[in-house]
Write a protein that holds these residues in place. Structure first.
Motif, PDB file in Angstrom:
ATOM      1  N   ALA A  89       3.324 -56.603 117.925  1.00  0.00           N
ATOM      2  CA  ALA A  89       3.235 -56.389 116.481  1.00  0.00           C
ATOM      3  C   ALA A  89       1.790 -56.360 115.984  1.00  0.00           C
ATOM      4  O   ALA A  89       1.557 -56.130 114.793  1.00  0.00           O
ATOM      5  CB  ALA A  89       4.009 -57.478 115.752  1.00  0.00           C
TER       6      ALA A  89
ATOM      7  N   GLY B 280       7.469 -65.252 122.883  1.00  0.00           N
ATOM      8  CA  GLY B 280       6.968 -65.097 121.520  1.00  0.00           C
ATOM      9  C   GLY B 280       5.613 -64.427 121.457  1.00  0.00           C
ATOM     10  O   GLY B 280       5.362 -63.576 120.587  1.00  0.00           O
TER      11      GLY B 280
ATOM     12  N   GLN C 194      12.392 -62.193 117.150  1.00  0.00           N
ATOM     13  CA  GLN C 194      11.884 -60.884 116.750  1.00  0.00           C
ATOM     14  C   GLN C 194      12.041 -60.633 115.257  1.00  0.00           C
ATOM     15  O   GLN C 194      11.179 -60.004 114.629  1.00  0.00           O
ATOM     16  CB  GLN C 194      12.584 -59.784 117.544  1.00  0.00           C
TER      17      GLN C 194
ATOM     18  N   VAL D  25       9.099 -62.180 113.623  1.00  0.00           N
ATOM     19  CA  VAL D  25       7.898 -61.379 113.885  1.00  0.00           C
ATOM     20  C   VAL D  25       7.871 -60.167 112.961  1.00  0.00           C
ATOM     21  O   VAL D  25       6.825 -59.844 112.359  1.00  0.00           O
ATOM     22  CB  VAL D  25       7.851 -60.935 115.364  1.00  0.00           C
ATOM     23  N   ASP D  26       9.003 -59.500 112.836  1.00  0.00           N
ATOM     24  CA  ASP D  26       9.073 -58.328 111.966  1.00  0.00           C
ATOM     25  C   ASP D  26       8.758 -58.699 110.513  1.00  0.00           C
ATOM     26  O   ASP D  26       8.055 -57.959 109.812  1.00  0.00           O
ATOM     27  CB  ASP D  26      10.462 -57.696 112.048  1.00  0.00           C
TER      28      ASP D  26
ATOM     29  N   LYS E 130       5.013 -59.335 110.056  1.00  0.00           N
ATOM     30  CA  LYS E 130       4.294 -58.061 110.013  1.00  0.00           C
ATOM     31  C   LYS E 130       4.532 -57.339 108.687  1.00  0.00           C
ATOM     32  O   LYS E 130       3.587 -56.806 108.078  1.00  0.00           O
ATOM     33  CB  LYS E 130       4.728 -57.182 111.184  1.00  0.00           C
TER      34      LYS E 130
ATOM     35  N   GLN F 204       5.937 -60.701 121.829  1.00  0.00           N
ATOM     36  CA  GLN F 204       6.421 -60.071 120.601  1.00  0.00           C
ATOM     37  C   GLN F 204       5.312 -59.986 119.548  1.00  0.00           C
ATOM     38  O   GLN F 204       5.175 -58.969 118.856  1.00  0.00           O
ATOM     39  CB  GLN F 204       7.618 -60.858 120.057  1.00  0.00           C
ATOM     40  N   LEU F 205       4.517 -61.029 119.425  1.00  0.00           N
ATOM     41  CA  LEU F 205       3.413 -61.032 118.461  1.00  0.00           C
ATOM     42  C   LEU F 205       2.351 -60.010 118.844  1.00  0.00           C
ATOM     43  O   LEU F 205       1.800 -59.309 117.992  1.00  0.00           O
ATOM     44  CB  LEU F 205       2.807 -62.430 118.375  1.00  0.00           C
TER      45      LEU F 205
END
Length: 460
Positions: A142, A135, A90, A93-94, A97, A138-139
């Motif tokens: 986002a 994954g 995560q 991912v953050d 983004k 999570q993507l």
């Protein structure tokens, strides 16, 4: 696993799938060394701590996933589960983004579909599908679009390459048996993309990462390209996607795919290889749907979703009279090119690099052969000389300007190992660190100097 196809109607109901779409301009990063581990990107500390080895010729030691799994059969799954959960999570991912990137390309091996592995002679970690689903969820949350890339093919598609998952000189992908396994893989992921909630931001499926450049060494590759598209579109048509005449009468996806393949009308237009791949994929999809941690609803309607974009390395990737993947297109299709100047594209001087990139005509040359839209799915900042900070900023700008002439770009890699032993590896290979160091702009759509090519472009 033996089961009745009719029993699948008891599967649970899931969240509606929202199909992904291709960004108007791709600004992305690869999630390299996640689901296909390439030891060179983390070997100085992490790989050695996992139990791997480092050697000058990667086939001579434990330098890729195959020999690792062979050496540690009882612990490999747990070791790799730890790697998957820490290498991409995560926090990453953050960061993706926050940096304004809109796309990731996820390299995967054929062994992520565990039913395709002959475990008497092939050795890979298990459990990757669970990590992928985590994954992707999570993507999707986002809002990041995804390209699924078949990065490591059954039988190995190129010699002595960590990215194939098995460093070996024994290249056997270009055979009927392994083409069939790769086509089955494509059918499975087409079904998952349209049916599994976690796959909602996936918009493209890449057939083969970096086949051998000499087309004389890839027999049957043109036929494989055509069969790949046929498998993807057949799965989609069986699910009623973008096919107004389709009636998709079956109660679940597995039945729909099998009935589509076996119908009198389609059995005459689908060759036996495609038919076999479709049936194999349908059975595997059912097994995945019925397995804890990967389960999904096979009864869900996929109508109204856009079709996947099929994706190939462009025709100019190969030489010696290669097949043109444009000849295989049915529906949306895109093309991929990889350009690493550190591998000898131009003379090893800053001036030669700039002269070359500022006059790059790959987008135009590909378009003339029907290979459009084209994105640049791998590139980076490494050079064959000792580059200054000032040059790396110019080099980043010039490449971004060149690659943005097409559908966009995807940097290799999102990150690499940062350690004292790894030295300056992350300086030229990590997008995250490239931004921190100022070589790459915080807004991926911008450059430091839009006139960076002034004085290098030619009038011809």
């Amino acid at each position: 696993m033996r089961f009745s196809l009719l029993s699948l109607s008891a599967l649970f109901s899931g969240t509606a799938v929202i199909a992904g779409s291709m960004p108007s301009k791709i600004y992305g990063v690869n999630l390299g060394s996640w689901l296909v581990l390439e030891a060179w990107m983390l070997r100085k500390v992490k790989w050695l701590n996992m139990g791997g080895e480092s050697c000058s010729t990667c086939s001579s030691c434990i330098a890729s996933e195959f020999p690792f799994a062979q050496a540690f059969p009882d612990t490999v799954d747990g070791i790799f589960a730890g790697h998957w959960n820490t290498w991409f999570n995560q926090t990453d991912v953050d960061t993706i983004k926050e940096l304004g990137l809109n796309t990731v390309r996820i390299p995967m091996g054929y062994w992520i579909v565990e039913q395709l592995v002959d475990r008497t002679v092939e050795f890979y970690p298990r459990g990757g599908m669970v990590a992928l689903i985590r994954g992707l969820g999570q993507l999707q949350e986002a809002g990041i679009s995804v390209i699924l890339d078949h990065h490591a093919l059954p039988g190995v598609q190129d010699s002595e390459q960590m990215f194939t998952g098995h460093c070996t000189t024994n290249v056997e992908f270009y055979t009927d048996a392994n083409y069939l396994r790769a086509l089955t893989w494509a059918g499975v992921f087409t079904g998952l993309t349209h049916l599994h909630p976690a796959f909602g931001s996936v918009f493209a499926l890449e057939a083969v990462n970096e086949p051998i450049m000499d087309a004389a060494q890839t027999p049957g590759y043109g036929t494989y390209q055509q069969n790949f598209v046929s498998v993807v579109r057949s799965v989609e048509e069986s699910l009623g996607i973008n096919v107004p005449s389709s009636q998709a009468s079956s109660s679940n996806a597995t039945q729909a795919i099998i009935e589509f393949s076996n119908s009198n009308q389609n059995s005459s237009r689908l060759n036996p290889t495609v038919q076999t791949a479709l049936i194999n994929a349908a059975i595997i999809l059912a097994e995945i749907a019925l397995t804890k941690d990967t389960e999904f609803d096979l009864i869900k309607s996929a109508r109204g979703q856009p079709p996947l974009t099929t994706n190939f390395m462009d025709v100019n990737w190969q030489n010696d009279n290669p097949p043109n993947p444009a000849a295989a297109a049915m529906g949306p299709q895109a093309y991929d090119n990889h350009l690493y100047y550190s591998q000898g594209v131009a003379d090893p001087t800053p001036e030669a690099y700039m002269q070359s990139i500022c006059n790059l005509n790959r987008v135009q040359a590909d378009a003339a052969l029907g290979n459009s839209p084209l994105w640049f799915g791998e590139w980076g900042l490494p050079t064959q000389f000792d580059a200054t900070d000032e040059f790396l900023s110019q080099w980043a700008d010039a490449q971004k300007l060149a690659y943005s002439q097409g559908a966009g770009w995807i940097f290799w890699n999102f990150k690499v190992e940062v350690s004292t032993l790894a030295g300056n590896l992350s300086r030229e290979w990590s997008y995250f660190d490239g931004v921190k160091l100022g070589y790459l702009t915080k807004d991926p759509s911008q450059v430091h100097n839009a006139s960076v090519c002034d004085g290098f472009t030619t009038t011809s």
